[in-house]
Motif scaffolding. Structure first.
Motif, PDB file in Angstrom:
ATOM      1  N   PHE A  73       2.894   2.296  14.828  1.00 41.38           N
ATOM      2  CA  PHE A  73       2.912   3.722  14.523  1.00 41.38           C
ATOM      3  C   PHE A  73       1.520   4.301  14.751  1.00 41.38           C
ATOM      4  N   GLN A  89       1.035 -12.933  17.577  1.00 41.42           N
ATOM      5  CA  GLN A  89       1.529 -14.260  17.944  1.00 41.42           C
ATOM      6  C   GLN A  89       3.059 -14.232  18.022  1.00 41.42           C
ATOM      7  N   ILE A 146      -6.181  -7.951  10.919  1.00 43.22           N
ATOM      8  CA  ILE A 146      -5.642  -8.286   9.598  1.00 43.22           C
ATOM      9  C   ILE A 146      -5.095  -9.708   9.630  1.00 43.22           C
ATOM     10  N   PHE A 183      -4.946 -21.375  11.376  1.00 50.84           N
ATOM     11  CA  PHE A 183      -3.702 -21.995  10.942  1.00 50.84           C
ATOM     12  C   PHE A 183      -2.734 -22.279  12.081  1.00 50.84           C
ATOM     13  N   TRP A 200      -0.820   7.920  13.912  1.00 52.06           N
ATOM     14  CA  TRP A 200      -0.904   9.225  13.270  1.00 52.06           C
ATOM     15  C   TRP A 200      -2.374   9.628  13.183  1.00 52.06           C
ATOM     16  N   GLY A 234       3.667   9.536  15.197  1.00 46.53           N
ATOM     17  CA  GLY A 234       4.645   9.053  16.159  1.00 46.53           C
ATOM     18  C   GLY A 234       4.623   7.539  16.258  1.00 46.53           C
ATOM     19  N   MET A 242       6.669   8.170   5.953  1.00 49.34           N
ATOM     20  CA  MET A 242       6.641   7.252   7.102  1.00 49.34           C
ATOM     21  C   MET A 242       5.478   6.274   6.978  1.00 49.34           C
ATOM     22  N   PHE A 244       0.684 -21.634   1.753  1.00 47.39           N
ATOM     23  CA  PHE A 244      -0.493 -22.282   2.329  1.00 47.39           C
ATOM     24  C   PHE A 244      -1.436 -22.768   1.231  1.00 47.39           C
ATOM     25  N   PHE A 260       5.514   2.267   6.926  1.00 50.92           N
ATOM     26  CA  PHE A 260       4.884   1.447   7.963  1.00 50.92           C
ATOM     27  C   PHE A 260       4.310   0.163   7.370  1.00 50.92           C
ATOM     28  N   TYR A 284      -1.362   1.753  13.991  1.00 50.33           N
ATOM     29  CA  TYR A 284      -0.973   0.743  12.996  1.00 50.33           C
ATOM     30  C   TYR A 284       0.028  -0.205  13.636  1.00 50.33           C
ATOM     31  N   GLY A 285      -0.440  -1.383  14.028  1.00 54.18           N
ATOM     32  CA  GLY A 285       0.428  -2.328  14.731  1.00 54.18           C
ATOM     33  C   GLY A 285       1.404  -3.000  13.787  1.00 54.18           C
ATOM     34  N   ILE A 286       2.642  -3.069  14.190  1.00 47.44           N
ATOM     35  CA  ILE A 286       3.630  -3.799  13.373  1.00 47.44           C
ATOM     36  C   ILE A 286       4.136  -5.029  14.126  1.00 47.44           C
ATOM     37  N   CYS A 319       6.364  -2.777   7.186  1.00 46.17           N
ATOM     38  CA  CYS A 319       6.887  -3.319   8.440  1.00 46.17           C
ATOM     39  C   CYS A 319       6.220  -4.641   8.812  1.00 46.17           C
ATOM     40  N   ARG A 320       5.140  -4.969   8.161  1.00 46.23           N
ATOM     41  CA  ARG A 320       4.420  -6.195   8.513  1.00 46.23           C
ATOM     42  C   ARG A 320       4.894  -7.361   7.666  1.00 46.23           C
ATOM     43  N   LYS A 321       4.842  -8.549   8.303  1.00 39.78           N
ATOM     44  CA  LYS A 321       5.201  -9.754   7.557  1.00 39.78           C
ATOM     45  C   LYS A 321       4.081 -10.111   6.585  1.00 39.78           C
ATOM     46  N   ASP A 326       3.211  -8.719  15.306  1.00 40.69           N
ATOM     47  CA  ASP A 326       2.307  -9.864  15.174  1.00 40.69           C
ATOM     48  C   ASP A 326       1.771 -10.201  16.566  1.00 40.69           C
ATOM     49  N   ASN A 328       1.049 -17.877  10.297  1.00 40.37           N
ATOM     50  CA  ASN A 328       0.277 -16.943   9.497  1.00 40.37           C
ATOM     51  C   ASN A 328       0.118 -15.657  10.311  1.00 40.37           C
ATOM     52  N   PRO A 329       0.701 -14.543   9.883  1.00 41.22           N
ATOM     53  CA  PRO A 329       0.731 -13.352  10.746  1.00 41.22           C
ATOM     54  C   PRO A 329      -0.645 -12.739  10.962  1.00 41.22           C
ATOM     55  N   ARG A 330      -0.801 -12.127  12.126  1.00 42.57           N
ATOM     56  CA  ARG A 330      -2.066 -11.454  12.473  1.00 42.57           C
ATOM     57  C   ARG A 330      -1.722 -10.109  13.103  1.00 42.57           C
ATOM     58  N   TYR A 331      -2.333  -9.072  12.568  1.00 38.67           N
ATOM     59  CA  TYR A 331      -2.038  -7.724  13.052  1.00 38.67           C
ATOM     60  C   TYR A 331      -3.333  -6.987  13.379  1.00 38.67           C
ATOM     61  N   ASN A 332      -3.176  -5.951  14.168  1.00 34.33           N
ATOM     62  CA  ASN A 332      -4.296  -5.057  14.447  1.00 34.33           C
ATOM     63  C   ASN A 332      -4.009  -3.680  13.886  1.00 34.33           C
ATOM     64  N   THR A 333      -5.026  -3.122  13.256  1.00 33.70           N
ATOM     65  CA  THR A 333      -4.999  -1.711  12.880  1.00 33.70           C
ATOM     66  C   THR A 333      -6.252  -1.092  13.489  1.00 33.70           C
ATOM     67  N   PRO A 384       1.626 -12.665   4.507  1.00 33.54           N
ATOM     68  CA  PRO A 384       1.108 -14.028   4.722  1.00 33.54           C
ATOM     69  C   PRO A 384       1.904 -15.025   3.892  1.00 33.54           C
ATOM     70  N   LEU A 385       2.003 -16.247   4.387  1.00 30.38           N
ATOM     71  CA  LEU A 385       2.779 -17.253   3.671  1.00 30.38           C
ATOM     72  C   LEU A 385       2.036 -17.678   2.410  1.00 30.38           C
TER      73      LEU A 385
END
Lengths: 443, 236
Positions: free
Chosen positions: B181, B211, B47, A287, B183, B137, A13, A28, A17, B205-207, A20-22, B209, B219-224, A24-25
């Motif tokens: 997620f 935004q 991130i 950006f 854990w 979980g 799992m 750029f 995980f 673990y944030g999935i 699951c994240r996109k 974005d 440009n994606p931004r995540y939090n862990t 970065p482009l």
């Protein structure tokens, strides 16, 4: 065994995980540093540079993504043209003009260069989407000459001094005089500048003196005016403005095309009695189109030599008052003793930093002007085969002291007096007359 | 929230009194449900890939408080299911460092973000008096508040300017829904039959974005977020 399975599933799992994240482009790249070899690359860089560095996206109504969908195929088709059917300069200009059409930034200018199939002199497109959307055509030089001729007739004999601008060196035209007031012995001080490069000219003169022959003749008037006529003349004890006989000041910014904010403190700040908040500024910070820094105060300081008492000040401005002239208008309008008479200003308030061999300002703040400044300054070389560009756009977004936006809207007058060409021809400056009446009557 | 915490703390001695008054020979009844409180600190990793904007660095982390409550159901001695509500800060720090003329500027911004997270997780335990747990979980969450403090640059005045302000959420840009997620692992022991103390380390673990997809080249931004928490469980 069951527990082992559980940990195994947990591990799988965790690995899932991560995916699951996109990502970065990877497209750029720094639009300030990229060398384009095709129409499409040039379009992509220009579109992306604006996408990331344009400071008005929170207010602009242009759908920039839709523009991408609309214009990308056009530029791709340009690249696909056979050699015997080259892209014409009109097609090229139309494509970029359509891309930029309707954008809010009234400083915005784009210069584009396509060396493919077009001879030198016919391969550059220049677009400027900010429009003078007011009720009359303008010609600052013609209007100024008429207005100054009328002013000289109103001036108390011997008090009129004027230096015409030197456009080759960006030297401001500067004019001053005294106008009779309401009662015997009373006077109104009048000042006019055609742009705000006074401090820069004066400083350069003090630093370089006669070492740069080309500058000397052009800077001499600025030095003279900035010295006895304004910097000392206006603010010293024996000045026009601090003379008890002077009952008010008219500060004429009609036709003033702007300049350096460094002029605001010594020139406009000297009309105040303390530092004044004129508005707030912010820049992009990342950006995202809506990634902005916090607002920061824009304060115009008050120099040591300044107007000692708060006399009525009228700022005259119109649709030909641009950029720094609009900030000066905002400042005087915000003073308790200030009033703005004339027409709305042009609406190019966002300040900018431009130029330099590396266009350094873009790479400090990642917004504002980008592209090949030097390439255009020195004249593009069609044989280099580079699809060059330079985008001149605001580095910061500015609002007034009440957080009202003025970009594309202009500063609105307290007393609207519209430009009247016919009356000017008859020898009547209706805006100046209204300013004089206000000083004399307070209404 | 404070009221619930007070109630639980007051309930603990009551349980102790009730426990001592039971007959010694009575076999302990099996308890399946528990309710608990946790509190601790977290460290968030924001991130974001700044690509060519190399002067803007997100490499300093900021800690924040985390606290919450949860309800657990344990059908077996080694297996339980938990659901909770956790107040957590996912803070980050950005430093914009650059050289302008001969002056080196540092414009730091610390952004404090309050979230409520609702984790739902399965917990596996081993041991008797002292138990070791591993759990995993999913969680959902909501971005409650954002605040920033730092220094920016006033172009028109050529000087630094300090700010300390709440950030107004943008309906267009800010994705206030959070999910991901979770854990971690922990250790716990019963101090009396109905009260259990424990500590745990946990990752969120944030999935999602932070935004919304409001522009093509986003440009994606995540939090862990990594949290260390101590907690108290009351077995019903």
């Amino acid at each position: 065994m069951k527990r082992l399975n559980f940990f195994g599933i947990l591990l799988i799992m965790v690995l899932c995980f991560v995916s699951c994240r996109k990502e970065p482009l990877d497209s750029f790249v720094n639009p300030n540093k990229f060398t384009c070899k095709t129409y499409l690359q040039q379009f992509e860089m220009v579109w992306q540079g604006m996408d990331q560095g344009y400071v008005f996206w929170d207010r602009d109504t242009v759908d920039w993504d839709a523009r991408y969908d609309e214009y990308r195929p056009i530029f791709a088709a340009f690249d696909a043209r056979p050699a015997n059917n080259p892209v014409t300069i009109n097609e090229y200009w139309n494509a970029y003009n359509g891309l930029f059409e309707g954008l809010l930034d009234h400083h915005l200018t784009g210069r584009f260069y396509a060396p493919k199939g077009l001879p030198r002199g016919q391969c550059e497109a220049w677009v400027s989407p900010g429009t003078n959307n007011y009720q009359h055509e303008t010609n600052s030089t013609w209007e100024r000459s008429k207005q100054l001729a009328i002013l000289q007739k109103k001036a108390i004999p011997g008090t009129y001094f004027g230096y015409n601008p030197d456009d080759d060196y960006n030297i401001p035209g500067t004019y001053t005089c005294l106008i009779p007031g309401q009662n015997e012995g009373e006077m109104i001080a009048y000042f006019r500048f055609t742009n705000f490069y006074m401090l820069q000219m004066y400083t350069n003169y003090m630093i370089y003196g006669n070492q740069i022959p080309g500058y000397v003749t052009a800077q001499e008037p600025a030095k003279k005016f900035f010295g006895p006529r304004y910097f000392e003349g206006m603010t010293s004890e024996a000045s026009y403005a601090n003379n008890d006989s002077v009952i008010g000041i008219i500060f004429d910014l009609r036709g003033n095309g702007g300049g350096s904010v460094a002029d605001l403190e010594p020139i406009i700040g000297s009309l105040t009695q303390s530092p004044t908040v004129v508005g707030y500024t912010r820049v992009k910070e990342g950006f995202g189109r809506l990634d902005y820094s916090a607002w920061s105060e824009s304060v115009v300081g008050c120099p040591n030599q300044h107007l000692k008492t708060a006399k009525p000040i009228v700022v005259l401005a119109d649709i030909t008052s641009v950029s720094c002239a609009e900030i000066a208008t905002m400042l005087i309008k915000s003073l308790p003793n200030g009033v703005f008479i004339g027409e709305r200003t042009y609406g190019a308030i966002g300040g900018l930093y431009s130029g330099g061999s590396t266009n350094i300002y873009h790479d400090l703040f990642y917004n504002g002007c980008f592209g090949d400044y030097d390439y255009f300054k020195d004249g593009p070389d069609p044989y280099a085969g580079i699809f060059s560009y330079y985008i001149y756009t605001s580095t910061f977004h500015m609002v007034d002291k009440d957080f009202n936006d003025v970009e594309g809207i202009g500063v609105q007058p307290d007393i609207e007096v519209r430009y009247n060409s016919r009356r000017l021809d008859e020898g009547i400056d209706n805006q100046l007359d209204r300013a004089i009446r206000y000083i004399k009557t307070g209404r | 929230m404070q009221g619930i915490m007070c109630m639980l703390l007051l309930a603990a001695p009551t349980c102790l009194v009730a426990q001592t008054s039971e007959p010694v020979q009575t076999p302990p009844r099996t308890r399946h449900w528990n309710i608990g409180l946790t509190a601790g600190i977290d460290r968030n990793y924001h991130i974001v890939d700044m690509v060519y904007m190399t002067d803007m660095k997100f490499d300093k982390y900021r800690v924040g408080p985390v606290y919450g409550l949860h309800i657990g159901y344990a059908p077996l001695s080694w297996l339980s299911f938990n659901i909770g509500a956790v107040m957590i800060q996912k803070n980050y720090h950005m430093d914009h460092v650059f050289q302008y003329h001969s002056t080196r500027y540092s414009l730091p911004t610390t952004t404090t973000n309050d979230y409520i997270n609702v984790p739902v997780e399965m917990k596996l335990s081993v041991g008797r008096t002292v138990k070791v747990h591993a759990f995993g979980g999913v969680y959902g969450g909501y971005w409650l508040r954002s605040h920033r403090k730092g220094v920016t640059y006033s172009f028109s005045n050529d000087r630094e300017c300090h700010f300390d302000e709440d950030i107004e959420f943008s309906d267009k840009r800010d994705n206030r829904i959070d999910k991901g997620f979770t854990w971690g692992a922990g250790i716990s022991g019963k101090i009396i039959n109905c009260i259990e103390l424990g500590v745990e380390v946990r990752w969120y673990y944030g999935i999602e974005d932070i935004q919304k997809p409001y522009m093509r080249n986003l440009n994606p931004r995540y939090n862990t977020t990594f949290a260390i928490q101590a907690g108290l469980n009351y077995w019903l």
